[in-house]
Design a protein around this motif. Structure first.
Motif, PDB file in Angstrom:
ATOM      1  N   HIS A 144       9.615  -0.425  -3.321  1.00  0.00           N
ATOM      2  CA  HIS A 144       9.253  -1.513  -2.406  1.00  0.00           C
ATOM      3  C   HIS A 144      10.497  -2.047  -1.694  1.00  0.00           C
ATOM      4  O   HIS A 144      10.471  -2.286  -0.480  1.00  0.00           O
ATOM      5  CB  HIS A 144       8.540  -2.634  -3.159  1.00  0.00           C
ATOM      6  N   THR A 170       2.388   6.401  -6.946  1.00  0.00           N
ATOM      7  CA  THR A 170       1.277   7.170  -7.512  1.00  0.00           C
ATOM      8  C   THR A 170       1.529   8.667  -7.357  1.00  0.00           C
ATOM      9  O   THR A 170       1.342   9.440  -8.303  1.00  0.00           O
ATOM     10  CB  THR A 170      -0.055   6.782  -6.844  1.00  0.00           C
ATOM     11  N   THR A 188       0.829  -1.208   0.000  1.00  0.00           N
ATOM     12  CA  THR A 188       0.000   0.000   0.000  1.00  0.00           C
ATOM     13  C   THR A 188       0.860   1.254   0.000  1.00  0.00           C
ATOM     14  O   THR A 188       0.612   2.188  -0.784  1.00  0.00           O
ATOM     15  CB  THR A 188      -0.944  -0.001   1.222  1.00  0.00           C
ATOM     16  N   THR A 232       3.939   1.505  -1.016  1.00  0.00           N
ATOM     17  CA  THR A 232       4.635   1.558  -2.310  1.00  0.00           C
ATOM     18  C   THR A 232       3.741   2.165  -3.374  1.00  0.00           C
ATOM     19  O   THR A 232       4.164   3.068  -4.109  1.00  0.00           O
ATOM     20  CB  THR A 232       5.090   0.150  -2.741  1.00  0.00           C
ATOM     21  N   THR A 233       2.502   1.701  -3.459  1.00  0.00           N
ATOM     22  CA  THR A 233       1.600   2.235  -4.482  1.00  0.00           C
ATOM     23  C   THR A 233       1.283   3.703  -4.238  1.00  0.00           C
ATOM     24  O   THR A 233       1.204   4.486  -5.195  1.00  0.00           O
ATOM     25  CB  THR A 233       0.293   1.424  -4.555  1.00  0.00           C
ATOM     26  N   LEU A 266       8.517   0.635  -9.118  1.00  0.00           N
ATOM     27  CA  LEU A 266       7.779  -0.066  -8.062  1.00  0.00           C
ATOM     28  C   LEU A 266       8.696  -0.991  -7.267  1.00  0.00           C
ATOM     29  O   LEU A 266       8.654  -1.016  -6.037  1.00  0.00           O
ATOM     30  CB  LEU A 266       6.624  -0.869  -8.663  1.00  0.00           C
TER      31      LEU A 266
END
Length: 74
Positions: A41, A20, A13, A15-16, A37
Motif C-alpha cells: 500500500h 492476493t 483494491t 493492494t488486495t 499489505l
C-alpha cells in the motif's frame, strides 16, 4: 474530497489484488501479511502521489565501447 475517497478505495483494491496474487503463488506466514499489505500500500501510495524514486538513466554505449565488449569464444 470525494476524489480522495475514490483514490483511497482504488489503492486498497489494488493492494488486495496484488497481495492476493502474491500469496497465491508464494508461501507467506500469517504474521507477515500485515507488513506485506502495509508495504504494498505504501508503495502504491508513493507511486500515485508522483514521489516515487527516480529511475536511473541508462547511458548509451558508443560504437567503440560495443566493439571492445565483443570477444571471440576461446
Amino acid at each position: 474530497m470525494a476524489a480522495d475517497i475514490v483514490e483511497q478505495d482504488r489503492l486498497v483494491t489494488l493492494t488486495t489484488e496484488i497481495v492476493t496474487a502474491y500469496v497465491t503463488r508464494n508461501h507467506v506466514q500469517a504474521a507477515e501479511l500485515p507488513g506485506l499489505l502495509r508495504s504494498v500500500h505504501a508503495g502504491l501510495l508513493r507511486l500515485s502521489s508522483g514521489s516515487g524514486e527516480p529511475t536511473e538513466e541508462r547511458r548509451t554505449l558508443t560504437a567503440a565501447e560495443i566493439r571492445r565488449s565483443i570477444r571471440p569464444e576461446a
